[in-house]
Every structure is written in C-alpha cells, then in structure tokens.
Write a protein that holds these residues in place. Structure first.
Motif, PDB file in Angstrom:
ATOM      1  N   ARG A 107       0.826  -1.212   0.000  1.00 41.13           N
ATOM      2  CA  ARG A 107       0.000   0.000   0.000  1.00 41.13           C
ATOM      3  C   ARG A 107       0.863   1.267   0.000  1.00 41.13           C
ATOM      4  NH1 ARG A 107      -5.583  -0.471   1.505  1.00 41.13           N
ATOM      5  NH2 ARG A 107      -6.155  -2.652   1.669  1.00 41.13           N
ATOM      6  N   ASN A 108       2.166   1.089  -0.202  1.00 42.26           N
ATOM      7  CA  ASN A 108       3.117   2.211  -0.298  1.00 42.26           C
ATOM      8  C   ASN A 108       3.128   3.103   0.937  1.00 42.26           C
ATOM      9  OD1 ASN A 108       4.108   1.544  -2.921  1.00 42.26           O
ATOM     10  ND2 ASN A 108       2.147   2.262  -3.731  1.00 42.26           N
ATOM     11  N   ILE A 109       2.989   2.500   2.111  1.00 46.47           N
ATOM     12  CA  ILE A 109       3.104   3.255   3.354  1.00 46.47           C
ATOM     13  C   ILE A 109       4.555   3.712   3.494  1.00 46.47           C
ATOM     14  CG2 ILE A 109       3.047   3.074   5.891  1.00 46.47           C
ATOM     15  CD1 ILE A 109       0.267   3.236   4.563  1.00 46.47           C
ATOM     16  N   SER A 110       4.727   4.968   3.838  1.00 46.98           N
ATOM     17  CA  SER A 110       6.062   5.516   4.061  1.00 46.98           C
ATOM     18  C   SER A 110       6.454   5.241   5.513  1.00 46.98           C
ATOM     19  CB  SER A 110       6.040   7.020   3.786  1.00 46.98           C
ATOM     20  OG  SER A 110       7.300   7.572   4.030  1.00 46.98           O
ATOM     21  N   PHE A 111       7.491   4.456   5.708  1.00 46.86           N
ATOM     22  CA  PHE A 111       7.924   4.086   7.056  1.00 46.86           C
ATOM     23  C   PHE A 111       8.832   5.150   7.659  1.00 46.86           C
ATOM     24  CE2 PHE A 111       6.862   0.007   5.152  1.00 46.86           C
ATOM     25  CZ  PHE A 111       6.149  -0.605   6.170  1.00 46.86           C
ATOM     26  N   ILE A 112       8.630   5.410   8.940  1.00 49.13           N
ATOM     27  CA  ILE A 112       9.581   6.220   9.708  1.00 49.13           C
ATOM     28  C   ILE A 112      10.810   5.355   9.964  1.00 49.13           C
ATOM     29  CG2 ILE A 112       9.992   7.445  11.872  1.00 49.13           C
ATOM     30  CD1 ILE A 112       6.882   7.743  12.058  1.00 49.13           C
ATOM     31  N   ILE A 113      10.558   4.123  10.384  1.00 48.71           N
ATOM     32  CA  ILE A 113      11.600   3.101  10.560  1.00 48.71           C
ATOM     33  C   ILE A 113      11.097   1.851   9.863  1.00 48.71           C
ATOM     34  CG2 ILE A 113      12.897   1.680  12.192  1.00 48.71           C
ATOM     35  CD1 ILE A 113      12.636   3.971  14.233  1.00 48.71           C
ATOM     36  N   GLU A 114      11.808   1.423   8.824  1.00 49.84           N
ATOM     37  CA  GLU A 114      11.443   0.232   8.050  1.00 49.84           C
ATOM     38  C   GLU A 114      11.416  -1.000   8.962  1.00 49.84           C
ATOM     39  OE1 GLU A 114      11.021  -0.337   4.617  1.00 49.84           O
ATOM     40  OE2 GLU A 114      11.187   1.784   4.070  1.00 49.84           O
ATOM     41  N   PRO A 115      10.607  -1.993   8.634  1.00 51.68           N
ATOM     42  CA  PRO A 115      10.583  -3.230   9.425  1.00 51.68           C
ATOM     43  C   PRO A 115      11.983  -3.853   9.504  1.00 51.68           C
ATOM     44  CG  PRO A 115       8.786  -3.212   7.836  1.00 51.68           C
ATOM     45  CD  PRO A 115       9.661  -2.041   7.510  1.00 51.68           C
ATOM     46  N   TYR A 116      12.396  -4.174  10.710  1.00 58.37           N
ATOM     47  CA  TYR A 116      13.697  -4.818  10.926  1.00 58.37           C
ATOM     48  C   TYR A 116      13.707  -5.507  12.278  1.00 58.37           C
ATOM     49  CZ  TYR A 116      15.661  -1.526  14.380  1.00 58.37           C
ATOM     50  OH  TYR A 116      15.924  -0.806  15.526  1.00 58.37           O
ATOM     51  N   ILE A 117      14.773  -6.264  12.551  1.00 63.61           N
ATOM     52  CA  ILE A 117      14.948  -6.944  13.840  1.00 63.61           C
ATOM     53  C   ILE A 117      15.807  -6.065  14.743  1.00 63.61           C
ATOM     54  CG2 ILE A 117      15.812  -9.003  15.041  1.00 63.61           C
ATOM     55  CD1 ILE A 117      13.392  -9.542  13.225  1.00 63.61           C
ATOM     56  N   ARG A 118      15.236  -5.701  15.893  1.00 61.08           N
ATOM     57  CA  ARG A 118      15.924  -4.854  16.881  1.00 61.08           C
ATOM     58  C   ARG A 118      16.474  -5.743  17.994  1.00 61.08           C
ATOM     59  NH1 ARG A 118      12.018  -0.868  19.889  1.00 61.08           N
ATOM     60  NH2 ARG A 118      12.236   0.432  18.061  1.00 61.08           N
ATOM     61  N   PHE A 119      17.606  -5.353  18.544  1.00 58.02           N
ATOM     62  CA  PHE A 119      18.254  -6.068  19.652  1.00 58.02           C
ATOM     63  C   PHE A 119      18.555  -7.519  19.270  1.00 58.02           C
ATOM     64  CE2 PHE A 119      15.180  -3.135  21.956  1.00 58.02           C
ATOM     65  CZ  PHE A 119      16.089  -2.099  22.042  1.00 58.02           C
ATOM     66  N   GLU A 120      18.943  -7.711  18.021  1.00 53.74           N
ATOM     67  CA  GLU A 120      19.195  -9.067  17.512  1.00 53.74           C
ATOM     68  C   GLU A 120      20.210  -9.801  18.375  1.00 53.74           C
ATOM     69  OE1 GLU A 120      19.646 -11.274  13.220  1.00 53.74           O
ATOM     70  OE2 GLU A 120      19.942  -9.115  13.343  1.00 53.74           O
ATOM     71  N   GLY A 121      19.856 -11.021  18.771  1.00 56.21           N
ATOM     72  CA  GLY A 121      20.726 -11.856  19.588  1.00 56.21           C
ATOM     73  C   GLY A 121      20.750 -11.479  21.057  1.00 56.21           C
ATOM     74  N   GLN A 122      19.937 -10.505  21.469  1.00 58.37           N
ATOM     75  CA  GLN A 122      19.906 -10.052  22.850  1.00 58.37           C
ATOM     76  C   GLN A 122      18.551 -10.389  23.480  1.00 58.37           C
ATOM     77  OE1 GLN A 122      21.088  -5.885  23.315  1.00 58.37           O
ATOM     78  NE2 GLN A 122      21.917  -5.952  21.227  1.00 58.37           N
ATOM     79  N   VAL A 123      18.485 -10.234  24.805  1.00 57.72           N
ATOM     80  CA  VAL A 123      17.201 -10.367  25.496  1.00 57.72           C
ATOM     81  C   VAL A 123      16.271  -9.303  24.918  1.00 57.72           C
ATOM     82  CG1 VAL A 123      16.014 -10.080  27.705  1.00 57.72           C
ATOM     83  CG2 VAL A 123      18.208 -11.276  27.614  1.00 57.72           C
TER      84      VAL A 123
END
Length: 153
Positions: A107-123
């Motif tokens: 739907r061409n939503i403009s992301f402020i922060i694109e989907p991604y993995i945060r705190f990868e490998g951490q609690v």
C-alpha cells in the motif's frame, strides 16, 4: 501494597490482558477512517461527525477530529534509530508482523523506521516498524522472538 500490585501484574496471564482505550487527534475523520479500516483492517464501531471507534487488534481506539496543530515532533535514539515520541501500537505474533509489513509495503506506506529486527541476539529481540497515520500520529508494531521477554530486562 506496591510489591503486591507489581507481582499481580507480573504474574498476570497475558491471555487475560484487559483491552486499553486510547483516543487520538486526527485532522480529517474520513481519511483516517479509511486508513484504520482499509489499511490496518480495524473494524469500525460507534461514530459521530467528530469521532470514530475502532477495534484496534482487540483494543478500543478512538479517533477524534482536531484541527492541525503545530506541535513539535520528538524522538529518542533506540538501537541506532530515531524512535518517534509519542507513539502507540500493538505487539503481534512474528507471522502477523511480517504479513502486516508486507501489506503496508504493498500500500506504499512511508515508514519512519522500516521493518527490521531490533536487539538481535539479545534479550528482548524483536521485529519492529514505525509509520504515521494520515494525521501524523506515529504507530509502532512489533513482535518478539520470545513473547515471554516482553517485559524482560
């Protein structure tokens, strides 16, 4: 008393979580109604000329008409990104998170922060994404690798 309250919430079964109610300002009822219904798939409830209720993933979200204001936008650094403050959203399953992010991209939503993995490998490892509704309200949707780490430190 504070400790008992803390323990009650800490031990609370997440399946019995009570829905929250959130009312937010929007500068155009119809454009935002379409966004929450059609883009996010929220079921509409009661409404008037100045407000609309939505079932926001099991929670009550109400959009209220308010003319544009020139409020300053703020952000805080988290994991090397500028996270908008304030923001709101929902914790989804990982599968639902990736389905929603795909739908939003189509739907061409403009992301402020694109989907991604945060705190990868951490609690607290989590998928996250941020975007605005048509009135500039910032939304965050996230999903935890391990949901039991939602409140982990």
């Amino acid at each position: 008393m504070g400790i008992n309250l803390y323990l009650r919430f800490k031990l609370h079964d997440m399946n019995n979580t009570r829905p929250f109610h959130l009312a937010i300002p929007v500068n155009d009822i119809e454009i935002n109604r379409k966004f929450y219904k059609d883009t996010l798939g929220c079921e509409e409830g009661r409404s008037s000329n100045h407000w609309v209720d939505f079932n926001f993933f099991g929670h009550q979200l109400v959009i209220h008409y308010k003319e544009n204001s020139l409020e300053e936008k703020n952000s805080n650094p988290v994991d090397g990104k500028n996270v908008p403050v304030p923001h709101f959203g929902v914790v989804l399953s990982l599968d639902d998170f990736w389905k929603l992010s795909s739908k939003l991209k189509k739907r061409n939503i403009s992301f402020i922060i694109e989907p991604y993995i945060r705190f990868e490998g951490q609690v607290g490892e989590q998928a996250t994404m941020f975007f605005n509704d048509p009135s500039g309200n910032a939304l965050e949707f996230k999903a935890f690798k391990h949901i039991d780490q939602l409140f982990a430190t």
